[in-house]
Design a protein around this motif. Structure first.
Motif, PDB file in Angstrom:
ATOM      1  N   SER A   1       0.825  -1.212   0.000  1.00 43.12           N
ATOM      2  CA  SER A   1       0.000   0.000   0.000  1.00 43.12           C
ATOM      3  C   SER A   1       0.856   1.258   0.000  1.00 43.12           C
ATOM      4  O   SER A   1       0.374   2.343  -0.318  1.00 43.12           O
TER       5      SER A   1
ATOM      6  N   ASP B   1      -6.041   0.048  -3.117  1.00 42.91           N
ATOM      7  CA  ASP B   1      -7.367  -0.406  -3.552  1.00 42.91           C
ATOM      8  C   ASP B   1      -7.294  -1.083  -4.907  1.00 42.91           C
ATOM      9  O   ASP B   1      -7.965  -2.097  -5.148  1.00 42.91           O
TER      10      ASP B   1
ATOM     11  N   ARG C   1      -5.611  -4.475  -4.457  1.00 41.82           N
ATOM     12  CA  ARG C   1      -6.544  -5.409  -3.826  1.00 41.82           C
ATOM     13  C   ARG C   1      -7.575  -5.925  -4.835  1.00 41.82           C
ATOM     14  O   ARG C   1      -7.861  -7.126  -4.891  1.00 41.82           O
ATOM     15  N   ARG C   2      -8.148  -5.018  -5.652  1.00 44.78           N
ATOM     16  CA  ARG C   2      -9.159  -5.435  -6.625  1.00 44.78           C
ATOM     17  C   ARG C   2      -8.571  -6.381  -7.660  1.00 44.78           C
ATOM     18  O   ARG C   2      -9.179  -7.402  -8.011  1.00 44.78           O
TER      19      ARG C   2
END
Length: 520
Positions: free
Chosen positions: A453, A460, A463-464
């Motif tokens: 991160s 995000d 992660r997706r």
């Protein structure tokens, strides 16, 4: 079942031609064996008077067998200033008891703390009872006594334990934060910790939370001071004192993303000298059951330990024998070199050792303790991190074929390195996620090192993308922490645990994910 040796000794040191270093280790080991064998113990020689506490780095134990365990300490009143010890061997007394107050000594002896090895002590205690908890401590004369450590022996290979609770940890960059995760790990009801690499970081001084002791280490003194800094942390010391550990290294113990003797901008001779210094300092600070290194630039650490008939631990070295990373070691679009049959993470000898050990294993579970992500994270072959197993596709596919063989049972791969928590299924065909599942992988996030991160790609988005891969059951790039795993004859369970912050020693603990796998 025919009992196999519990742990493989790494080389044959039966020759009586001993160097000074081997002689010092031989004397300490002989005295240890005498104490545990019930023979009368020779009194330790007088120790020099020391002006300050030599046990500033605590104690540790590791590589347990059914009748023994390696006990460790290092005498270092000034751990980040060369150690602060006189330039002479110092006798260190060790004691083992079933009671924390040491009422009733089960084993005792003494060993030399040799300046050639930074006054570290490695005692390979033998003659203990199987599947038993013990307490241990060290003394220097009547002047100084170490903190007390807690350790245990494994069940015998033919015995059937009901469970093993294992914590896994990795990547503990001092500069990036406090070891708040270890404060919680030290309170866990666990039997063993597996450390998966990056025990120290070789980077420079200034950090966002804490500073290193000095510039990037380039010689043995520099690496010794760096380990002295890391091991001075009270929460890490508490975790070591809680239970025995098993260790492997990754890259930052030497240099980021090094491969064998390939270090960018460094000649082969310079790389060998750097690796020798780094490897010797590693040996000096870990409770490893390996011989004291005469040639530390080449130090075999892959080994196998067995917990009854429940788990075989196959501990790998994914740095010392690997070929250079493909695609210029640039994470991004695949270049085709990742499919080269000559690429190897393990080297031919270690790979054959692993394959043979998996085929011969009769335990319910086979745990592979190693460094870099084994599962395919290459988004269908288009993008890859060549430092991971995605850069060594042919060798990985060969191992997956072994995992799929009839006699190879219940493979669990334990991994660190990537500073993210991941649970993944491993498939007979690495990139066909509809093919047979032949194992699982538990990737442990970092103890303190910055995560994905903090990279250039938003968390995000990471992660997706990862959670859209069919082989990924869980992916978290944001949190720091550790895993607690439980092996039983029926199932394997892993809990992903994280702390609320690494900017303070005080942090709350949470359980972020739990996965359970039934045995075949």
């Amino acid at each position: 079942m025919t009992d196999k040796p519990e742990a493989e000794r790494l080389d044959d040191r039966s020759s009586l031609t001993l160097s000074r270093r081997e002689f010092v280790g031989f004397i300490g080991a002989t005295l240890a064996a005498s104490a545990c064998g019930g023979l009368e113990q020779e009194q330790a020689p007088s120790a020099p008077l020391l002006a300050a506490n030599p046990f500033s780095l605590g104690v540790a134990s590791g590589d347990p067998l059914s009748t023994g365990v390696v006990l460790w300490t290092r005498l270092a009143p000034e751990p980040i200033a060369g150690g602060g010890m006189p330039d002479e061997p110092v006798p260190v007394i060790w004691e083992v008891s079933r009671q924390p107050d040491f009422y009733g000594i089960e084993a005792y002896g003494w060993a030399w703390a040799d300046p050639d090895f930074a006054h570290s002590v490695h005692v390979d205690v033998d003659g203990l009872e199987p599947d038993t908890w013990y307490y241990y401590r060290f003394r220097v004369g009547a002047q100084w006594t170490s903190p007390t450590g807690r350790t245990r022996t494994f069940p015998r290979p033919g015995e059937s334990p009901v469970r093993l609770r294992l914590a896994t940890a990795s990547c503990q960059n001092w500069r990036h934060g406090y070891y708040s995760a270890y404060r919680h790990l030290a309170a866990e009801e666990i039997d063993l910790v597996a450390f998966l690499g990056d025990y120290i970081y070789e980077s420079g001084v200034q950090g966002p939370v804490r500073d290193h002791d000095g510039p990037r280490p380039k010689d043995l003194d520099g690496f010794r001071n760096r380990y002295g800094l890391y091991k001075s942390d009270p929460d890490l010391q508490a975790a070591h004192a809680r239970c025995p550990w098993i260790f492997t290294w990754d890259d930052h113990e030497v240099k980021n993303n090094y491969a064998d003797l390939d270090i960018p901008g460094v000649s082969v001779d310079e790389a060998k000298a750097l690796r020798a210094a780094a490897y010797q300092a590693y040996y000096e600070h870990m409770p490893l059951r390996i011989p004291a290194p005469d040639e530390p630039a080449d130090m075999q650490i892959y080994r196998r330990l067995q917990f009854g008939d429940l788990v075989n631990f196959h501990v790998l070295d994914g740095r010392q024998y690997r070929t250079d990373q493909p695609c210029n070691d640039d994470a991004g679009l695949a270049c085709g070199e990742e499919k080269d049959e000559a690429n190897t993470m393990l080297g031919a000898e270690q790979r054959a050792w692993l394959e043979g050990g998996l085929r011969a294993s009769k335990t319910t579970w086979n745990a592979i303790v190693q460094q870099t992500v084994f599962a395919s994270l290459n988004l269908g072959g288009g993008v890859l991190n060549p430092d991971q197993w995605d850069g060594y596709m042919v060798e990985r596919q060969r191992l997956l074929s072994v995992f799929a063989e009839e006699g190879v049972r219940n493979v669990v791969v334990h991994t660190g390195d990537i500073h993210a928590a991941i649970f993944a299924t491993l498939h007979r065909d690495a990139n066909d996620f509809d093919s047979e599942v032949v194992g699982v992988e538990c990737v442990t996030t970092s103890i303190s090192s910055n995560g994905l991160s903090e990279s250039r790609m938003p968390s995000d988005l990471i992660r997706r993308v990862m959670n859209n891969q069919k082989n990924i059951g869980y992916f978290d790039p944001d949190r720091r922490g550790y895993c607690v795993c439980e092996y039983t004859p029926e199932k394997f369970t892993v809990e992903y645990k994280s702390v609320s912050t690494v900017e303070s020693r005080e942090a709350e603990l949470s359980v972020d994910g739990v996965f359970e796998i039934k045995r075949d």
